[in-house]
Write a protein that holds these residues in place. Structure first.
Motif, PDB file in Angstrom:
ATOM      1  N   LEU A 107      41.972 -29.204  19.699  1.00 42.71           N
ATOM      2  CA  LEU A 107      41.632 -29.974  20.895  1.00 42.71           C
ATOM      3  C   LEU A 107      40.624 -31.082  20.621  1.00 42.71           C
ATOM      4  O   LEU A 107      40.692 -32.161  21.208  1.00 42.71           O
ATOM      5  N   SER A 108      39.679 -30.795  19.730  1.00 36.81           N
ATOM      6  CA  SER A 108      38.592 -31.754  19.487  1.00 36.81           C
ATOM      7  C   SER A 108      38.825 -32.656  18.283  1.00 36.81           C
ATOM      8  O   SER A 108      38.243 -33.738  18.186  1.00 36.81           O
ATOM      9  N   GLY A 109      39.639 -32.196  17.325  1.00 38.99           N
ATOM     10  CA  GLY A 109      39.797 -32.933  16.080  1.00 38.99           C
ATOM     11  C   GLY A 109      38.618 -32.766  15.147  1.00 38.99           C
ATOM     12  O   GLY A 109      38.544 -33.419  14.105  1.00 38.99           O
ATOM     13  N   GLN A 110      37.696 -31.864  15.498  1.00 39.06           N
ATOM     14  CA  GLN A 110      36.502 -31.633  14.680  1.00 39.06           C
ATOM     15  C   GLN A 110      36.666 -30.348  13.874  1.00 39.06           C
ATOM     16  O   GLN A 110      37.264 -29.380  14.338  1.00 39.06           O
ATOM     17  N   ALA A 111      36.110 -30.364  12.688  1.00 34.62           N
ATOM     18  CA  ALA A 111      36.130 -29.155  11.871  1.00 34.62           C
ATOM     19  C   ALA A 111      35.213 -28.112  12.494  1.00 34.62           C
ATOM     20  O   ALA A 111      34.119 -28.433  12.957  1.00 34.62           O
ATOM     21  N   PRO A 112      35.642 -26.839  12.549  1.00 32.28           N
ATOM     22  CA  PRO A 112      34.783 -25.790  13.105  1.00 32.28           C
ATOM     23  C   PRO A 112      33.487 -25.661  12.313  1.00 32.28           C
ATOM     24  O   PRO A 112      33.422 -25.965  11.124  1.00 32.28           O
ATOM     25  N   LYS A 113      32.478 -25.188  12.975  1.00 30.56           N
ATOM     26  CA  LYS A 113      31.176 -25.002  12.333  1.00 30.56           C
ATOM     27  C   LYS A 113      31.234 -23.907  11.281  1.00 30.56           C
ATOM     28  O   LYS A 113      30.514 -23.943  10.280  1.00 30.56           O
ATOM     29  N   TYR A 114      32.088 -22.911  11.515  1.00 28.59           N
ATOM     30  CA  TYR A 114      32.185 -21.761  10.610  1.00 28.59           C
ATOM     31  C   TYR A 114      33.583 -21.715   9.994  1.00 28.59           C
ATOM     32  O   TYR A 114      34.583 -21.887  10.698  1.00 28.59           O
ATOM     33  N   ALA A 115      33.654 -21.479   8.687  1.00 28.76           N
ATOM     34  CA  ALA A 115      34.943 -21.367   8.005  1.00 28.76           C
ATOM     35  C   ALA A 115      35.724 -20.183   8.548  1.00 28.76           C
ATOM     36  O   ALA A 115      35.144 -19.205   9.050  1.00 28.76           O
ATOM     37  N   GLY A 116      37.047 -20.251   8.443  1.00 29.61           N
ATOM     38  CA  GLY A 116      37.900 -19.224   9.012  1.00 29.61           C
ATOM     39  C   GLY A 116      37.628 -17.827   8.491  1.00 29.61           C
ATOM     40  O   GLY A 116      37.793 -16.847   9.217  1.00 29.61           O
ATOM     41  N   ILE A 117      37.197 -17.694   7.250  1.00 32.28           N
ATOM     42  CA  ILE A 117      36.959 -16.381   6.668  1.00 32.28           C
ATOM     43  C   ILE A 117      35.867 -15.615   7.403  1.00 32.28           C
ATOM     44  O   ILE A 117      35.845 -14.383   7.438  1.00 32.28           O
ATOM     45  N   TRP A 118      34.954 -16.363   8.052  1.00 28.58           N
ATOM     46  CA  TRP A 118      33.847 -15.720   8.761  1.00 28.58           C
ATOM     47  C   TRP A 118      34.274 -15.069  10.066  1.00 28.58           C
ATOM     48  O   TRP A 118      33.509 -14.275  10.628  1.00 28.58           O
ATOM     49  N   VAL A 119      35.466 -15.388  10.534  1.00 29.16           N
ATOM     50  CA  VAL A 119      35.989 -14.679  11.706  1.00 29.16           C
ATOM     51  C   VAL A 119      36.053 -13.187  11.406  1.00 29.16           C
ATOM     52  O   VAL A 119      35.845 -12.351  12.295  1.00 29.16           O
ATOM     53  N   PHE A 120      36.312 -12.837  10.143  1.00 26.06           N
ATOM     54  CA  PHE A 120      36.401 -11.441   9.732  1.00 26.06           C
ATOM     55  C   PHE A 120      35.132 -10.961   9.034  1.00 26.06           C
ATOM     56  O   PHE A 120      34.536  -9.947   9.407  1.00 26.06           O
ATOM     57  N   LEU A 121      34.692 -11.711   8.017  1.00 25.69           N
ATOM     58  CA  LEU A 121      33.541 -11.265   7.228  1.00 25.69           C
ATOM     59  C   LEU A 121      32.225 -11.386   7.982  1.00 25.69           C
ATOM     60  O   LEU A 121      31.251 -10.730   7.626  1.00 25.69           O
ATOM     61  N   GLY A 122      32.196 -12.220   9.001  1.00 25.45           N
ATOM     62  CA  GLY A 122      30.957 -12.412   9.750  1.00 25.45           C
ATOM     63  C   GLY A 122      30.431 -11.149  10.400  1.00 25.45           C
ATOM     64  O   GLY A 122      29.247 -11.054  10.711  1.00 25.45           O
ATOM     65  N   TRP A 123      31.302 -10.155  10.581  1.00 23.82           N
ATOM     66  CA  TRP A 123      30.889  -8.910  11.213  1.00 23.82           C
ATOM     67  C   TRP A 123      30.285  -7.914  10.228  1.00 23.82           C
ATOM     68  O   TRP A 123      29.563  -6.993  10.647  1.00 23.82           O
ATOM     69  N   ILE A 124      30.588  -8.071   8.947  1.00 25.40           N
ATOM     70  CA  ILE A 124      30.208  -7.022   7.989  1.00 25.40           C
ATOM     71  C   ILE A 124      29.231  -7.489   6.923  1.00 25.40           C
ATOM     72  O   ILE A 124      28.598  -6.654   6.273  1.00 25.40           O
ATOM     73  N   VAL A 125      29.094  -8.793   6.710  1.00 23.21           N
ATOM     74  CA  VAL A 125      28.149  -9.285   5.704  1.00 23.21           C
ATOM     75  C   VAL A 125      26.735  -9.191   6.278  1.00 23.21           C
ATOM     76  O   VAL A 125      26.467  -9.729   7.351  1.00 23.21           O
ATOM     77  N   PRO A 126      25.838  -8.493   5.593  1.00 27.00           N
ATOM     78  CA  PRO A 126      24.480  -8.336   6.117  1.00 27.00           C
ATOM     79  C   PRO A 126      23.800  -9.680   6.389  1.00 27.00           C
ATOM     80  O   PRO A 126      24.095 -10.686   5.750  1.00 27.00           O
ATOM     81  N   VAL A 127      22.900  -9.659   7.337  1.00 29.38           N
ATOM     82  CA  VAL A 127      22.094 -10.791   7.782  1.00 29.38           C
ATOM     83  C   VAL A 127      22.930 -11.775   8.608  1.00 29.38           C
ATOM     84  O   VAL A 127      22.617 -12.015   9.775  1.00 29.38           O
TER      85      VAL A 127
END
Length: 235
Positions: A107-127
């Motif tokens: 919709l925006s044509g802008q790159a997301p702030k967070y890479a796609g891999i963080w949709v999954f790893l963002g929940w389990i990587v400490p900090v």
């Protein structure tokens, strides 16, 4: 001889993916997971009221486990079903989150702030798991609807999730089911507080999913009404 002038080719627009059904599934799964924890709390109250048997707790230490009585056995079933529903909820929520992120990019044509891999790893990587999951939701919302106020339910959901994660309660129990049964016999209130955190996070999460989904669905309808969208590859 006339030479043809090469015209620049505009990059294809990314395809938009339907969000209403995904949002409904994710919100519904959150509510079902919350209901599973309500049932779990009821069983813990039943254990507390029944009291510990004369034979002692199920886990008697040094690898010795006595046979479970009927109520204890049913609590094992309740927790197993609840765990399965929570796993299904996580899958549907992650599918929704990835779709929201991709659509915000389209919709925006802008790159997301967070890479796609963080949709999954963002929940389990400490900090980083302290803010990345919320950040992905917020980024998708603000990219989709610049200037609109973030739904309160997003912060309530994330606040309750952090309480559960940092305090070691809720779905993050490290104790075995038999040890939780022993805790229900001796001191049930901390368990009930933990259950309340999970239930509150699930309900707030359902409201957050519905609110964020509605905003993006509205933006998609507006875009489709203005001009047809080309089909591209969602990244």
């Amino acid at each position: 001889m006339n030479e043809e002038t090469a015209q620049p080719v505009a990059p294809p627009r990314l395809a938009l993916r339907p969000v209403l059904l995904s949002g409904q599934l994710a919100a519904g799964a959150l509510l079902i997971a919350g209901l599973a924890w309500v049932v779990r709390a009821v069983w813990e109250v039943r254990l507390a009221v029944a009291g510990e048997p004369a034979s002692g707790p199920p886990d008697q230490g040094e690898g010795v486990h006595r046979p479970l009585n009927g109520l204890e056995d049913s609590y094992h079933l309740v927790t197993s079903v609840g765990g399965g529903l929570t796993f299904l909820c996580a899958l549907l929520f992650l599918a929704w989150l990835g779709r929201m992120r991709d659509n915000a990019r389209a919709l925006s044509g802008q790159a997301p702030k967070y890479a796609g891999i963080w949709v999954f790893l963002g929940w389990i990587v400490p900090v980083v798991n302290l803010w990345f999951p919320r950040g992905i939701v917020v980024d998708a919302f603000r990219t989709t609807a610049p200037g609109r106020k973030l739904p309160v339910s997003v912060n309530v959901w994330w606040g309750l999730w952090l309480v559960g994660m940092l305090s070691g309660v809720g779905i993050l129990y490290k104790d075995s089911t038999d040890k939780i049964i022993a805790r229900a016999y001796s001191e049930v209130w901390p368990l009930l507080v933990s259950d309340a955190v999970v239930i509150g996070a699930a309900v707030a999460g359902a409201f957050a999913v519905r609110a964020v989904t509605a905003v993006q669905a509205e933006r998609i309808r507006q875009g489709q009404g203005a001009q047809p969208l080309a089909v591209g590859t969602a990244g």
